[in-house]
Design an enzyme around this catalytic site. Structure first.
Site, PDB file in Angstrom:
ATOM      1  N   ASP A  24       0.858  -1.193   0.000  1.00  0.00           N
ATOM      2  CA  ASP A  24       0.000   0.000   0.000  1.00  0.00           C
ATOM      3  C   ASP A  24       0.892   1.240   0.000  1.00  0.00           C
ATOM      4  O   ASP A  24       2.106   1.135   0.158  1.00  0.00           O
ATOM      5  CB  ASP A  24      -0.944   0.006   1.226  1.00  0.00           C
ATOM      6  N   ASP A  57       1.543   4.903   1.748  1.00  0.00           N
ATOM      7  CA  ASP A  57       1.203   5.781   2.874  1.00  0.00           C
ATOM      8  C   ASP A  57       1.809   7.160   2.641  1.00  0.00           C
ATOM      9  O   ASP A  57       2.905   7.279   2.095  1.00  0.00           O
ATOM     10  CB  ASP A  57       1.750   5.202   4.179  1.00  0.00           C
ATOM     11  N   ASP A  88       9.430   3.342  13.320  1.00  0.00           N
ATOM     12  CA  ASP A  88       9.981   2.176  13.999  1.00  0.00           C
ATOM     13  C   ASP A  88      11.413   1.817  13.562  1.00  0.00           C
ATOM     14  O   ASP A  88      12.336   1.836  14.359  1.00  0.00           O
ATOM     15  CB  ASP A  88       9.029   0.969  13.897  1.00  0.00           C
TER      16      ASP A  88
HETATM   17  P1  ATP Z   1       3.678  -3.054   5.037  1.00  0.00           P
HETATM   18  O1  ATP Z   1       4.421  -3.484   3.844  1.00  0.00           O
HETATM   19  O2  ATP Z   1       3.279  -4.152   5.935  1.00  0.00           O
HETATM   20  O3  ATP Z   1       2.545  -2.078   4.762  1.00  0.00           O
HETATM   21  P2  ATP Z   1       4.789  -0.755   6.369  1.00  0.00           P
HETATM   22  O4  ATP Z   1       6.174  -0.478   6.859  1.00  0.00           O
HETATM   23  O5  ATP Z   1       4.239   0.160   5.338  1.00  0.00           O
HETATM   24  O6  ATP Z   1       4.773  -2.255   5.892  1.00  0.00           O
HETATM   25  P3  ATP Z   1       2.517   0.027   7.924  1.00  0.00           P
HETATM   26  O7  ATP Z   1       1.874  -0.690   9.062  1.00  0.00           O
HETATM   27  O8  ATP Z   1       1.749   0.273   6.676  1.00  0.00           O
HETATM   28  O9  ATP Z   1       3.850  -0.786   7.620  1.00  0.00           O
HETATM   29  O10 ATP Z   1       3.050   1.393   8.518  1.00  0.00           O
HETATM   30  C1  ATP Z   1       3.513   2.462   7.702  1.00  0.00           C
HETATM   31  C2  ATP Z   1       4.693   3.144   8.359  1.00  0.00           C
HETATM   32  O11 ATP Z   1       4.304   3.708   9.618  1.00  0.00           O
HETATM   33  C3  ATP Z   1       5.874   2.232   8.706  1.00  0.00           C
HETATM   34  O12 ATP Z   1       6.732   2.047   7.618  1.00  0.00           O
HETATM   35  C4  ATP Z   1       6.539   2.991   9.819  1.00  0.00           C
HETATM   36  O13 ATP Z   1       7.318   4.057   9.332  1.00  0.00           O
HETATM   37  C5  ATP Z   1       5.352   3.586  10.569  1.00  0.00           C
HETATM   38  N1  ATP Z   1       4.890   2.716  11.661  1.00  0.00           N
HETATM   39  C6  ATP Z   1       3.931   1.769  11.608  1.00  0.00           C
HETATM   40  N2  ATP Z   1       3.750   1.176  12.794  1.00  0.00           N
HETATM   41  C7  ATP Z   1       4.610   1.776  13.647  1.00  0.00           C
HETATM   42  C8  ATP Z   1       4.896   1.607  15.036  1.00  0.00           C
HETATM   43  N3  ATP Z   1       4.256   0.722  15.770  1.00  0.00           N
HETATM   44  N4  ATP Z   1       5.848   2.417  15.572  1.00  0.00           N
HETATM   45  C9  ATP Z   1       6.491   3.338  14.830  1.00  0.00           C
HETATM   46  N5  ATP Z   1       6.279   3.523  13.531  1.00  0.00           N
HETATM   47  C10 ATP Z   1       5.349   2.755  12.932  1.00  0.00           C
HETATM   48 MG    MG Z   2       2.260   0.161   4.563  1.00  0.00          MG
END
Ligand code: ATP
Ligand code: MG
Length: 450
Positions: A71, A73, A153
């Site tokens: 996705d 963001d 994170d």
């Molecule tokens: P995915 O491929 O699973 O979507 P993602 O890294 O994009 O991986 P998301 O859950 O969509 O994960 O979160 C988007 C972003 O928000 C992460 O890349 C990170 O920068 C931040 N983030 C998400 N969860 C946390 C958390 N618990 N603590 C700190 N930052 C977070």
């Molecule tokens: Mg994501």
């Protein structure tokens, strides 16, 4: 791809503290065309209204690695209310961590406002709240992009991309860690896990999904913090467990979760059963997860009910053993054990009823599938959980829990035409029912005065 990244990295001089490492157009593998239309439009709209806006997180990381993002963001300095006003089809969601969902055609783009640290002068009870153990119960303190990067994170997730200038902004040395294939938490690992213990699960998920190693300090701190995961609301853990198991690397995830003692927090009764495993439990779970991974990678559907049925099967079998000693019928024992195992599990990971009901049906079918004489086989085939129950039976045979044979019979029965089915079903010897000893009715005593 990684060679390219190391070139990018060497060509840039180290930035001053607090300044991002900027990788400009043509020096990284990303292009605006790789960004979904919806996400691009959201960034363009925010920028043209004078806000800062970037793509951030997993999408930038995955594109850097040559992978397809799940996705897109967006992060911005506009507040949730300002974002909400700017986009007609948008709504603010979440309390602990407010975000805005912006609908663009069939896409939903998650837009987050830059977050800042929770220093005392910035604190306002409505925006920032912490538990006695330091867990963030509300994380809605807004700040600059710099602060936002340090609140993310892992370093690889703190990369920002601007599709208009086609530059990548690296605030936390994420590219160097991507190059070394490292999951590296930003800041002090113990503090960051205390603020949000789910970050431990995220480290495991990314390690399994991307095949990265967890950087030494990021890994060691999990040992001291793993128990904090028990304080996370069960509904959030349900969402996280699905993410852990549905990305195509569930088996690797399971092994890592066990290695870091996190599996026992998520599935306490299964962990107990696996620890005292005297037979097939480990094999059963591993085969179930291998199958899940194969299905996901070939684009087939995986139902949470089946996954939980498999993950809780060792726990169910152990509980049944204890109940079995009190001598009830097999179905009664199964139902009692299923009720208890499910209730205990839901205290940690809240599995919704729409999944626990079919999960229990899959378990019950394991008692019914051997009873297939005459019309019973035809009735079972019509059962809406038949396919899941049959797949589950095959797993049990593969794991060596039961002798092979019944699975093949059902495979042949499904493939057979009507008359062959009739003859197969009539040739089955019904398994003998255990004869229950009838209790003798006490003969009424004659009254003593007769
Ligand atoms: P995915 O491929 O699973 O979507 P993602 O890294 O994009 O991986 P998301 O859950 O969509 O994960 O979160 C988007 C972003 O928000 C992460 O890349 C990170 O920068 C931040 N983030 C998400 N969860 C946390 C958390 N618990 N603590 C700190 N930052 C977070
Ligand atoms: Mg994501």
């Amino acid at each position: 791809m990684l060679k390219k990244l190391s070139k990018i990295f060497r060509r840039n001089n180290p930035p001053a503290a607090d300044e991002p490492h900027i990788i400009s157009s043509g020096r990284h593998p990303l292009s605006p065309k790789q960004i979904s239309n919806g996400a691009r439009k959201v960034v363009e709209q925010l920028s043209s209204d004078g806000y800062e806006a970037y793509l951030v997180g997993g999408c930038v990381r995955d594109l850097m690695l040559g992978l397809k993002p799940k996705d897109f963001d967006v992060a911005t300095d506009a507040t949730p209310e300002q974002i909400n006003q700017l986009f007609r089809r948008s709504r603010i969601v979440g309390r602990r961590f407010q975000i805005v969902h912006v609908r663009m055609g069939s896409e939903i783009i998650e837009v987050t406002t830059f977050r800042a640290h929770h220093t005392n002068e910035k604190k306002n009870h409505n925006d920032s709240r912490q538990s006695a153990k330091g867990m963030l119960l509300r994380d809605n303190i807004f700040g600059s992009i710099n602060e936002d990067a340090s609140r993310r994170d892992f370093t690889m997730n703190a990369l920002y991309y601007h599709p208009q200038d086609n530059s990548v902004y690296d605030y936390a040395n994420g590219l160097a860690d991507i190059e070394q294939r490292l999951i590296h938490i930003i800041g002090n690992p113990s503090d960051r896990y205390r603020e949000d213990p789910v970050r431990m699960l995220r480290a495991i998920r990314f390690a399994a999904k991307l095949g990265f190693k967890i950087e030494a300090n990021t890994a060691t701190a999990i040992t001291g913090a793993h128990k904090l995961l028990a304080d996370i609301p069960p509904a959030r853990l349900f969402d996280e467990v699905l993410k852990l198991l549905m990305h195509g690397q569930a088996l690797a995830t399971f092994h890592l979760l066990r290695e870091y003692q996190l599996f026992g927090i998520l599935f306490p009764a299964t962990e107990e059963a696996l620890t005292n495993d005297s037979g097939y439990y480990q094999a059963f779970v591993e085969i179930a997860l291998t199958n899940t991974d194969k299905r996901i990678r070939s684009g087939k559907r995986v139902t949470p009910a089946f996954l939980f049925a498999a993950l809780l099967w060792p726990a169910l079998k152990e509980r049944e053993k204890q109940f079995g000693q009190s001598g009830g019928s097999p179905i009664y024992t199964l139902q009692q054990a299923a009720g208890e195992v499910t209730a205990r599990q839901c205290q940690r990971v809240a599995i919704p009823r729409r999944f626990t009901m079919p999960m229990k049906e899959i378990w019950e079918l394991q008692l019914r599938l051997p009873r297939r004489a005459g019309s019973q086989a035809f009735r079972l085939l019509e059962n809406k959980r038949f396919r899941a129950g049959y797949d589950f039976l095959l797993l049990r045979e593969d794991a060596g829990e039961i002798q092979p044979g019944l699975g093949d019979w059902w495979t042949d029965f499904q493939d057979a035409d009507e008359s062959k089915r009739e003859s197969m079903a009539s040739a089955v010897q019904q398994p003998a029912k255990k004869r229950r000893r009838r209790r003798k009715k006490p003969t009424p005593k004659k009254p003593a005065n007769e």
